[in-house]
Design a protein around this motif. Structure first.
Motif, PDB file in Angstrom:
ATOM      1  N   ALA A  18       7.014   7.151   9.190  1.00  0.00           N
ATOM      2  CA  ALA A  18       7.541   7.590   9.884  1.00  0.00           C
ATOM      3  C   ALA A  18       7.736   5.622  10.239  1.00  0.00           C
ATOM      4  O   ALA A  18       9.240   5.083  10.653  1.00  0.00           O
ATOM      5  CB  ALA A  18       7.388   7.790  11.516  1.00  0.00           C
ATOM      6  N   ARG A  19       7.198   4.546  10.231  1.00  0.00           N
ATOM      7  CA  ARG A  19       7.845   3.249  10.588  1.00  0.00           C
ATOM      8  C   ARG A  19       8.392   2.775   9.466  1.00  0.00           C
ATOM      9  O   ARG A  19       7.841   2.620   8.109  1.00  0.00           O
ATOM     10  CB  ARG A  19       6.129   2.844  10.964  1.00  0.00           C
ATOM     11  N   GLU A  20       9.624   2.497  10.018  1.00  0.00           N
ATOM     12  CA  GLU A  20      10.190   1.777   9.107  1.00  0.00           C
ATOM     13  C   GLU A  20       9.952   0.424   8.129  1.00  0.00           C
ATOM     14  O   GLU A  20      10.538  -0.436   7.323  1.00  0.00           O
ATOM     15  CB  GLU A  20      11.764   1.718   9.386  1.00  0.00           C
ATOM     16  N   ASP A  21       8.968  -0.132   8.819  1.00  0.00           N
ATOM     17  CA  ASP A  21       8.214  -1.723   8.396  1.00  0.00           C
ATOM     18  C   ASP A  21       7.443  -1.558   7.081  1.00  0.00           C
ATOM     19  O   ASP A  21       7.419  -2.439   6.378  1.00  0.00           O
ATOM     20  CB  ASP A  21       7.458  -2.243   9.664  1.00  0.00           C
ATOM     21  N   PHE A  22       7.018  -0.437   6.579  1.00  0.00           N
ATOM     22  CA  PHE A  22       6.177   0.180   5.535  1.00  0.00           C
ATOM     23  C   PHE A  22       6.961   0.700   4.970  1.00  0.00           C
ATOM     24  O   PHE A  22       6.631   1.158   3.692  1.00  0.00           O
ATOM     25  CB  PHE A  22       4.838   0.806   6.028  1.00  0.00           C
ATOM     26  N   TYR A  23       8.069   1.461   4.904  1.00  0.00           N
ATOM     27  CA  TYR A  23       9.840   2.064   3.935  1.00  0.00           C
ATOM     28  C   TYR A  23       8.295   2.822   2.742  1.00  0.00           C
ATOM     29  O   TYR A  23       9.328   3.492   1.341  1.00  0.00           O
ATOM     30  CB  TYR A  23      10.119   0.190   2.729  1.00  0.00           C
ATOM     31  N   PHE A  24       7.754   3.681   3.464  1.00  0.00           N
ATOM     32  CA  PHE A  24       7.289   5.162   2.774  1.00  0.00           C
ATOM     33  C   PHE A  24       7.940   5.304   2.065  1.00  0.00           C
ATOM     34  O   PHE A  24       8.042   5.801   1.260  1.00  0.00           O
ATOM     35  CB  PHE A  24       6.101   5.562   3.868  1.00  0.00           C
ATOM     36  N   ALA A  25       9.084   6.181   2.925  1.00  0.00           N
ATOM     37  CA  ALA A  25       9.810   7.371   3.158  1.00  0.00           C
ATOM     38  C   ALA A  25      10.908   6.667   1.670  1.00  0.00           C
ATOM     39  O   ALA A  25      11.357   7.665   0.956  1.00  0.00           O
ATOM     40  CB  ALA A  25      10.976   7.494   4.367  1.00  0.00           C
ATOM     41  N   ASP A  26      11.389   5.730   1.901  1.00  0.00           N
ATOM     42  CA  ASP A  26      12.180   4.754   0.439  1.00  0.00           C
ATOM     43  C   ASP A  26      11.489   4.657  -0.605  1.00  0.00           C
ATOM     44  O   ASP A  26      12.131   4.694  -1.936  1.00  0.00           O
ATOM     45  CB  ASP A  26      12.496   3.978   1.067  1.00  0.00           C
ATOM     46  N   PHE A  27       9.815   4.226  -0.261  1.00  0.00           N
ATOM     47  CA  PHE A  27       8.795   4.634  -1.564  1.00  0.00           C
ATOM     48  C   PHE A  27       9.026   5.387  -2.132  1.00  0.00           C
ATOM     49  O   PHE A  27       9.379   5.941  -3.817  1.00  0.00           O
ATOM     50  CB  PHE A  27       8.320   3.438  -1.702  1.00  0.00           C
ATOM     51  N   LEU A  28       9.190   6.620  -1.790  1.00  0.00           N
ATOM     52  CA  LEU A  28       8.907   7.478  -2.430  1.00  0.00           C
ATOM     53  C   LEU A  28      10.562   8.283  -2.379  1.00  0.00           C
ATOM     54  O   LEU A  28      10.010   8.794  -4.120  1.00  0.00           O
ATOM     55  CB  LEU A  28       8.535   8.763  -1.287  1.00  0.00           C
ATOM     56  N   LYS A  29      11.508   7.723  -2.384  1.00  0.00           N
ATOM     57  CA  LYS A  29      12.843   8.475  -3.154  1.00  0.00           C
ATOM     58  C   LYS A  29      12.819   7.937  -4.211  1.00  0.00           C
ATOM     59  O   LYS A  29      13.218   8.187  -4.704  1.00  0.00           O
ATOM     60  CB  LYS A  29      14.115   7.996  -1.636  1.00  0.00           C
ATOM     61  N   VAL A  30      12.187   7.031  -3.782  1.00  0.00           N
ATOM     62  CA  VAL A  30      12.835   5.575  -5.850  1.00  0.00           C
ATOM     63  C   VAL A  30      11.679   6.221  -6.259  1.00  0.00           C
ATOM     64  O   VAL A  30      12.125   6.119  -7.438  1.00  0.00           O
ATOM     65  CB  VAL A  30      12.698   4.199  -5.109  1.00  0.00           C
ATOM     66  N   ALA A  31      10.718   6.194  -5.896  1.00  0.00           N
ATOM     67  CA  ALA A  31       9.767   7.279  -6.667  1.00  0.00           C
ATOM     68  C   ALA A  31       9.728   8.113  -7.765  1.00  0.00           C
ATOM     69  O   ALA A  31       9.685   8.455  -8.804  1.00  0.00           O
ATOM     70  CB  ALA A  31       8.256   6.712  -6.396  1.00  0.00           C
ATOM     71  N   LEU A  32      10.172   9.358  -6.815  1.00  0.00           N
ATOM     72  CA  LEU A  32      10.505  10.623  -7.392  1.00  0.00           C
ATOM     73  C   LEU A  32      11.800  10.616  -7.516  1.00  0.00           C
ATOM     74  O   LEU A  32      11.915  12.003  -8.643  1.00  0.00           O
ATOM     75  CB  LEU A  32      10.555  11.813  -5.819  1.00  0.00           C
ATOM     76  N   GLN A  33      12.880   9.792  -7.089  1.00  0.00           N
ATOM     77  CA  GLN A  33      14.334  10.088  -7.906  1.00  0.00           C
ATOM     78  C   GLN A  33      14.533  11.426  -6.575  1.00  0.00           C
ATOM     79  O   GLN A  33      15.482  12.030  -7.906  1.00  0.00           O
ATOM     80  CB  GLN A  33      14.538  10.080  -9.383  1.00  0.00           C
ATOM     81  N   ALA A  34      14.319  11.364  -5.466  1.00  0.00           N
ATOM     82  CA  ALA A  34      14.568  12.710  -5.008  1.00  0.00           C
ATOM     83  C   ALA A  34      15.212  12.019  -3.846  1.00  0.00           C
ATOM     84  O   ALA A  34      14.427  11.182  -3.292  1.00  0.00           O
ATOM     85  CB  ALA A  34      13.782  14.249  -5.210  1.00  0.00           C
ATOM     86  N   ASP A  35      16.188  13.094  -3.209  1.00  0.00           N
ATOM     87  CA  ASP A  35      15.793  13.177  -1.771  1.00  0.00           C
ATOM     88  C   ASP A  35      14.760  13.688  -0.696  1.00  0.00           C
ATOM     89  O   ASP A  35      14.264  14.745  -1.053  1.00  0.00           O
ATOM     90  CB  ASP A  35      17.408  12.663  -0.971  1.00  0.00           C
ATOM     91  N   LEU A  36      14.816  12.964   0.076  1.00  0.00           N
ATOM     92  CA  LEU A  36      14.132  13.481   1.623  1.00  0.00           C
ATOM     93  C   LEU A  36      14.203  13.742   2.397  1.00  0.00           C
ATOM     94  O   LEU A  36      15.474  13.873   3.175  1.00  0.00           O
ATOM     95  CB  LEU A  36      12.585  13.332   1.484  1.00  0.00           C
ATOM     96  N   GLY A  76       1.009  -1.289  -0.043  1.00  0.00           N
ATOM     97  CA  GLY A  76      -0.095   0.078   0.043  1.00  0.00           C
ATOM     98  C   GLY A  76       0.994   1.421   0.226  1.00  0.00           C
ATOM     99  O   GLY A  76       0.532   2.451  -0.122  1.00  0.00           O
ATOM    100  N   ALA A  77       1.932   1.471   1.366  1.00  0.00           N
ATOM    101  CA  ALA A  77       2.687   2.062   1.321  1.00  0.00           C
ATOM    102  C   ALA A  77       3.300   2.663  -0.442  1.00  0.00           C
ATOM    103  O   ALA A  77       3.165   3.647  -0.820  1.00  0.00           O
ATOM    104  CB  ALA A  77       3.767   2.363   1.421  1.00  0.00           C
ATOM    105  N   TYR A  78       3.395   1.138  -1.497  1.00  0.00           N
ATOM    106  CA  TYR A  78       4.528   1.513  -2.439  1.00  0.00           C
ATOM    107  C   TYR A  78       3.705   1.725  -3.345  1.00  0.00           C
ATOM    108  O   TYR A  78       3.998   3.549  -4.580  1.00  0.00           O
ATOM    109  CB  TYR A  78       5.251   0.064  -3.258  1.00  0.00           C
ATOM    110  N   ARG A  79       2.318   1.755  -3.874  1.00  0.00           N
ATOM    111  CA  ARG A  79       1.055   1.737  -4.148  1.00  0.00           C
ATOM    112  C   ARG A  79       1.258   3.711  -3.937  1.00  0.00           C
ATOM    113  O   ARG A  79       1.246   4.194  -5.060  1.00  0.00           O
ATOM    114  CB  ARG A  79       0.100   1.554  -3.970  1.00  0.00           C
ATOM    115  N   SER A  80       1.244   4.061  -2.865  1.00  0.00           N
ATOM    116  CA  SER A  80       0.353   5.555  -2.906  1.00  0.00           C
ATOM    117  C   SER A  80       2.061   6.486  -3.420  1.00  0.00           C
ATOM    118  O   SER A  80       1.970   7.475  -3.802  1.00  0.00           O
ATOM    119  CB  SER A  80       0.387   5.661  -1.051  1.00  0.00           C
ATOM    120  N   ALA A  81       3.119   5.919  -3.155  1.00  0.00           N
ATOM    121  CA  ALA A  81       4.496   6.375  -3.404  1.00  0.00           C
ATOM    122  C   ALA A  81       4.472   6.802  -4.690  1.00  0.00           C
ATOM    123  O   ALA A  81       4.357   7.686  -5.789  1.00  0.00           O
ATOM    124  CB  ALA A  81       5.854   6.117  -2.969  1.00  0.00           C
TER     125      ALA A  81
END
Length: 187
Positions: A137-155, A46-51
């Motif tokens: 925030a929870r690392e188990d869901f990897y949202f920040a990482d997925f967002l970095k990959v999807a946007l190809q931008a640091d955050l 779900g986090a990946y799809r959202s990103a």
């Protein structure tokens, strides 16, 4: 409930009236597998799809790109936050709830074409600020990482667990470095 849906629609209208980009993830998160079974949070899926949906709208607003690659790690056991409400003790093996598994991921930054253009004392531009709750925030869901990959931008993440949505936003707004180097987008 109908009342909640109405409140949600009103909020979206208010945000749009402020000329803010509003991305409604309800249809994305309505897909199967978007949430953990034993947890109140979304799943990595779900986090990946959202990103990905966010990147469809936000990528054009980012001028400073970084390269990130994502790879899958091992699957691990996951005990969601709802287990505390259904504690079955020594009978768990018979009565449940059954332990879930969750996919892990690794993110790796890759060298950028313009990395050599950055001087030793140049300001580092981090184009994305992530402000959120435990979903982000929870690392188990990897949202920040997925967002970095999807946007190809640091955050930079201002997401916090257990403090609701207002405290992370307050900390973001009070960060003095934001006025000097504002992010290009805030998620």
């Amino acid at each position: 409930s109908a009342r909640f849906e109405e409140r949600y629609e009103n909020l979206l209208q208010e945000l749009r009236a402020q000329n803010l980009l509003v991305i409604d993830l309800r249809s994305t998160l309505a897909k199967s597998g978007s949430f953990m079974v034993t947890d109140t949070h979304w799943s990595p899926q779900g986090a990946y799809r959202s990103a990905l949906v966010i990147s469809d709208y936000a990528t054009e607003n980012i001028t400073s790109h970084s390269k990130f690659e994502l790879s899958q790690g091992p699957i691990k056991e996951f005990e969601g936050d709802l287990i505390a409400f259904a504690e079955t003790g020594m009978w768990r093996a018979f009565a449940g709830p059954v332990l879930e598994t969750i996919q892990t991921f690794h993110i790796e930054p890759k060298a950028s074409e313009n990395a050599d253009d950055l001087g030793l004392f140049d300001d580092v531009i981090i184009p994305v600020a992530l402000v959120g709750t435990s979903f982000s925030a929870r690392e188990d869901f990897y949202f920040a990482d997925f967002l970095k990959v999807a946007l190809q931008a640091d955050l930079i993440s201002y997401a916090l667990e257990g403090l609701g949505p207002f405290e992370p936003m307050r900390r973001f707004l009070q960060d003095k470095s934001i006025s000097q180097n504002p992010p290009q987008i805030v998620v």
